[in-house]
Design an enzyme around this catalytic site. Structure first.
Site, short mmCIF file in Angstrom:
data_model
loop_
_atom_site.label_atom_id
_atom_site.label_comp_id
_atom_site.label_asym_id
_atom_site.label_seq_id
_atom_site.Cartn_x
_atom_site.Cartn_y
_atom_site.Cartn_z
N ASP A 108 101.69 1.63 11.02
CA ASP A 108 102.17 1.85 9.88
C ASP A 108 101.55 2.98 9.28
O ASP A 108 100.35 3.65 9.48
CB ASP A 108 101.95 0.75 9.02
N ASN B 252 104.70 6.93 -2.80
CA ASN B 252 105.46 6.57 -3.40
C ASN B 252 105.11 6.61 -4.83
O ASN B 252 105.68 7.09 -5.61
CB ASN B 252 105.73 5.31 -2.85
N ASP C 29 110.97 7.87 1.32
CA ASP C 29 112.16 7.76 2.42
C ASP C 29 112.20 8.85 3.33
O ASP C 29 112.58 8.75 4.44
CB ASP C 29 113.40 7.57 1.41
N GLU D 100 106.68 0.56 5.56
CA GLU D 100 106.17 1.75 6.24
C GLU D 100 105.47 1.30 7.30
O GLU D 100 104.92 1.94 8.12
CB GLU D 100 105.00 2.26 5.40
#
Length: 588
Positions: free
Chosen positions: A454, A462, A471, A497
């Protein structure tokens, strides 16, 4: 004696009909109100009240009987006797309840089915109830129903749906019903907490606490206090967390709401352990362990066993620590399997809903086509000379229509299998395909490797640069990793993620080499000029099948542990699973 009583009542009804009927109805309603209050806040009084009310059932109206049976079912749900609750609710539903009471029956059925781990059936009941709610004009009934749906989605661990339905309830309620507004604020706060949006969660819990206090909803105020304490614990503000949790515990005591009290005890055990106060941590952990080992209590007991393991290790009692860790891992495995079952049932229900919508659309198209055919047949009676041309046109139309439907069906099936953001397989489809590949490989006594990774510090991306940047990063990670894979390798987005690579016929060396290539490719992603402050890296965990692996579950668990070790070793690296890692991860 009962016959004489009924005759006397009949005479009174003849002489004073309005007065007698009104008094009887009011007395029964008052008794049911007392039972409802006991179910909500004094469970110990419920059985005595039920025994008082049951002999009077013949005097109840139909709706009063329904209310009695529904309250009876709620009590059984609180006692975790879900089968009895379902039997009683079926009995109540057969009595033709009002729209409001039918909504309660459906939602309590869903609650009982979730308690029995019948997640698909529970979602089916919720869907049927939601479809009938949408057709009603009663705004407050809709708002109350959405609040209850948010509560059920909390049990299903569907965090986005909790927030969606709570917001809909708040919009419809428009502050007209303080109870609905209070619950709406609370469920939004819970959804924010579950999604690790801690700052938003803190503010939402604070809003619900203040509003519920002002409107005298003490139970929901206590839930909000607990929520603030949970947020503070997750943010590392341990002393502040203990203050809020102890206030919440004090607020819960009058209600004897044992499940919530157990949760607070588990949070206090973790908080005092972090604060370095072993006696207090031991005290609260022991309280949690003493509770019944079923339902949501298992989650709290898992956390308590982890605390006890850490305390035993600190005191040099390694055998006790080992036993506590074994129990911790056993509960974790059970909870993990239950969560997977919930997620699978929920995704299946969503897919079925999409399929039903598509089928309805196709039926409407068929109906329109049938009408057109009827008109053609009428014209045929008057224009025989056009019959051949019309038939030919219809045949061509059917061919085109059938081909279009076939292509659309293939397109929708493909879309349902892929993650819409990254274009790679979603978790449900990817794991199913990977299981099939795994079975094929072990049947040939080959090697199969799993790589979990991840993105590092993705939450910070974010929070600081926005979800649009996050994104963008996820899409580019998929773009750089996909070309590195072989034709049979599977690339799956597991959620958020987190990604997974399923590598058939790949031993440990091949898997480690693949993971390193992917790590380097991700680190080399060019973020300029759009995101000059963005650095993208990932941590990888790698494992290869062993003789005892009969499915992918243990391999994914090992890869996840190895990935966690990669995080501990400074991120942006590849770590292969070792047997010693499981114990280290559990203690950590």
């Amino acid at each position: 004696m009962k016959r004489y009583t009924l005759i006397f009542l009949a005479l009174l009804t003849t002489i004073f009909p309005k007065i007698v009927v009104a008094d009887v109805v009011q007395n029964i309603d008052a008794s049911l109100d007392a039972l409802e209050a006991a179910v909500a806040s004094k469970p110990a009084d419920v059985e005595a009240l039920q025994q008082q009310l049951k002999p009077q059932l013949d005097d109840y109206s139909q709706q009063q009987k329904i209310r009695f049976w529904v309250l009876n079912s709620v009590y059984h749900i609180y006692q975790s006797d879900y089968n009895s609750a379902l039997e009683i609710l079926n009995q109540a539903e057969a009595l033709s309840p009002t729209n409001s009471m039918l909504t309660s029956i459906y939602l309590y059925k869903a609650t009982a089915l979730i308690g029995l781990n019948a997640f698909s059936q529970a979602l089916d009941v919720m869907e049927r109830n939601l479809s009938r709610i949408e057709s009603l004009d009663d705004v407050q009934l809709k708002a109350s129903s959405y609040i209850r749906l948010a509560a059920l989605f909390l049990e299903m661990e569907a965090w986005e749906e909790i927030e969606t339905y709570a917001n809909q309830a708040l919009r419809l309620n428009n502050r007209q019903n303080p109870r609905n507004h209070c619950y709406g604020l609370l469920y939004i706060a819970v959804a924010k907490l579950k999604k690790d949006q801690l700052n938003s969660a803190y503010q939402q819990f604070n809003d619900s606490m203040n509003y519920c206090h002002d409107n005298n909803f003490m139970m929901i105020e206590a839930m909000s206090l607990k929520g603030i304490g949970d947020v503070e614990l997750k943010r590392g503000n341990v002393e502040s967390s203990i203050i809020f949790l102890e206030k919440a515990l004090q607020a819960y005591e009058p209600f004897q709401y044992q499940i919530e009290i157990n949760h607070i005890h588990s949070l206090l055990a973790m908080a005092y352990n972090r604060l370095g106060k072993p006696q207090q941590a031991q005290y609260y952990a022991d309280l949690v362990i003493a509770a019944p080992s079923h339902g949501i209590n298992l989650q709290y007991q898992k956390d308590a066993y982890k605390v006890l393991a850490a305390l035993s290790q600190q005191q040099g009692q390694f055998e006790s620590a080992y036993n506590y860790l074994n129990r911790y891992q056993e509960i974790s495995e059970n909870l993990h399997n239950e969560t997977k079952a919930k997620a699978y049932a929920y995704q299946l229900a969503k897919f079925d809903n999409v399929e039903k919508t598509r089928e309805i659309k196709m039926l409407n198209q068929d109906r329109a086509l049938y009408t057109a055919q009827q008109k053609v047949m009428e014209l045929q009676r008057y224009k025989e000379s056009m019959a051949l041309l019309v038939a030919l046109g219809c045949s061509v139309f059917f061919i085109i229509f059938g081909a279009t439907m076939f292509l659309q069906k293939r397109k929708y099936k493909r879309v349902s299998e892929l993650d819409q953001l990254t274009g790679i397989f979603n978790r449900g489809t990817g794991q199913d395909l990977a299981e099939n590949l795994f079975i094929d490989v072990i049947a040939r006594q080959g090697k199969f490797s799993v790589v979990m990774f991840d993105l590092d510090n993705f939450k910070a991306i974010n929070d600081t640069l926005g979800h649009g940047t996050g994104d963008w990063a996820l899409k580019h990670v998929a773009q750089v990793v996909r070309p590195l894979l072989k034709s049979r390798d599977l690339f799956v987005r597991m959620g958020g993620e987190e990604f997974a690579l399923f590598l058939p016929d790949a031993d440990a060396d091949v898997a480690l080499n693949m993971a390193e290539q992917c790590r380097a490719a991700i680190e080399a992603i060019n973020t300029k000029p759009h995101y000059s402050d963005l650095v993208i890296t990932a941590s990888f965990g790698v494992t290869t099948n062993i003789d005892t692996d009969l499915s992918l579950d243990p391999m994914m668990k090992r890869a996840d542990i190895a990935m966690y070790q990669a995080k501990l070793q400074g991120r942006n690296c590849v770590v292969e699973y070792q047997e010693t890692m499981s114990m280290i991860a559990a203690i950590a």
